[in-house]
Motif scaffolding. Structure first.
Motif, mmCIF file in Angstrom:
data_model
loop_
_atom_site.group_PDB
_atom_site.id
_atom_site.type_symbol
_atom_site.label_atom_id
_atom_site.label_comp_id
_atom_site.label_asym_id
_atom_site.label_seq_id
_atom_site.Cartn_x
_atom_site.Cartn_y
_atom_site.Cartn_z
ATOM 1 N N TRP A 1 0.693 -1.291 -0.295
ATOM 2 C CA TRP A 1 0.028 0.029 0.068
ATOM 3 C C TRP A 1 0.956 0.918 -0.101
ATOM 4 O O TRP A 1 2.444 1.469 -0.003
ATOM 5 C CB TRP A 1 -0.998 -0.021 0.867
ATOM 6 C CG TRP A 1 -0.057 -0.180 1.957
ATOM 7 C CD1 TRP A 1 0.701 0.695 3.063
ATOM 8 C CD2 TRP A 1 -0.140 -1.496 2.993
ATOM 9 N NE1 TRP A 1 0.744 -0.339 4.395
ATOM 10 C CE2 TRP A 1 0.091 -1.398 4.035
ATOM 11 C CE3 TRP A 1 -0.967 -2.482 2.828
ATOM 12 C CZ2 TRP A 1 0.111 -2.619 4.988
ATOM 13 C CZ3 TRP A 1 -1.061 -4.055 3.562
ATOM 14 C CH2 TRP A 1 -0.461 -3.714 5.089
ATOM 15 N N LEU B 1 -4.053 1.988 3.998
ATOM 16 C CA LEU B 1 -4.564 1.109 3.527
ATOM 17 C C LEU B 1 -5.256 0.853 2.075
ATOM 18 O O LEU B 1 -5.960 0.326 1.728
ATOM 19 C CB LEU B 1 -4.774 0.041 4.771
ATOM 20 C CG LEU B 1 -3.850 -0.262 4.984
ATOM 21 C CD1 LEU B 1 -2.968 -0.045 5.850
ATOM 22 C CD2 LEU B 1 -4.380 -1.788 5.870
ATOM 23 N N GLN C 1 -4.324 1.193 -1.942
ATOM 24 C CA GLN C 1 -3.376 -0.688 -2.461
ATOM 25 C C GLN C 1 -3.560 -1.414 -3.579
ATOM 26 O O GLN C 1 -4.339 -1.974 -4.147
ATOM 27 C CB GLN C 1 -3.813 -1.744 -1.554
ATOM 28 C CG GLN C 1 -5.366 -2.303 -0.864
ATOM 29 C CD GLN C 1 -5.900 -2.535 -0.006
ATOM 30 O OE1 GLN C 1 -5.688 -3.752 -0.193
ATOM 31 N NE2 GLN C 1 -5.889 -2.292 1.204
#
Length: 183
Positions: A111, A125, A128
């Protein structure tokens, strides 16, 4: 001077507010969670030898499984006029534009990482490259363009004399030998 050339290669920043999230991953997680909850609930109802407590425990496990997959589908990044909100699995962090020095997505990274003015790095996150690599690269470049246009855009404390190729957002087609920036 390669810095102006690297900055001119960035796309125009998107209009604010904008939300970045891994929609493909989110769709898969929520679909699998819904199907599994339905299957486990159906099993608890159709198995004749189960008593009420066992049926409830089946449903509880299905709900628990669904809850974990919902938690995994939560990450996102919201960029607004006032700053960036990073929503990871269990934490939400609000950042001012000036706090973000650099947006990094290198070959092999799971990510995006944000290099912050306090010397730390924050995993993001919400962008990603797992299922949709090209979308993640576009999103990372868009976020980087926003940081360059809204933030300070400098990292004089650690950037002196460093090759700017390591700062660029990269994808799987980039030569790993040019990725020389800090991890």
């Amino acid at each position: 001077m390669s810095v102006p050339a690297a900055r001119s290669a960035l796309p125009d920043p998107p209009a604010l507010p904008v939300t970045f999230r891994p929609n493909g991953t989110r769709a898969v997680l929520l679909s699998v969670g819904t199907v599994m909850l339905c299957v486990i609930t159906a099993m608890s109802v159709t198995l004749e030898k189960l008593n009420a407590g066992e049926r409830l425990s089946f449903i509880f496990v299905g709900l628990l499984f669904f809850g974990v997959l919902c938690l995994l589908s939560r990450p996102k990044v919201v960029a607004a006029d006032t700053g960036v909100t990073v929503v990871n699995l269990t934490r939400v962090r609000r950042l001012e534009w000036a706090e973000i020095l650099r947006v990094n997505l290198r070959v092999g990274d799971p990510w995006v990482f944000l290099d912050l003015s306090d010397g730390t790095s924050l995993p993001v996150l919400g962008i990603q490259p797992g299922i949709a690599r090209q979308k993640a690269v576009r999103d990372a470049r868009a976020l980087r363009a926003l940081v360059e246009s809204r933030g300070t855009g400098d990292d004089d404390s650690t950037g002196a004399g460093r090759d700017t190729a390591g700062d660029a957002t990269t994808d799987a087609t980039t030569d790993p030998a040019t990725d020389t920036g800090p991890a």
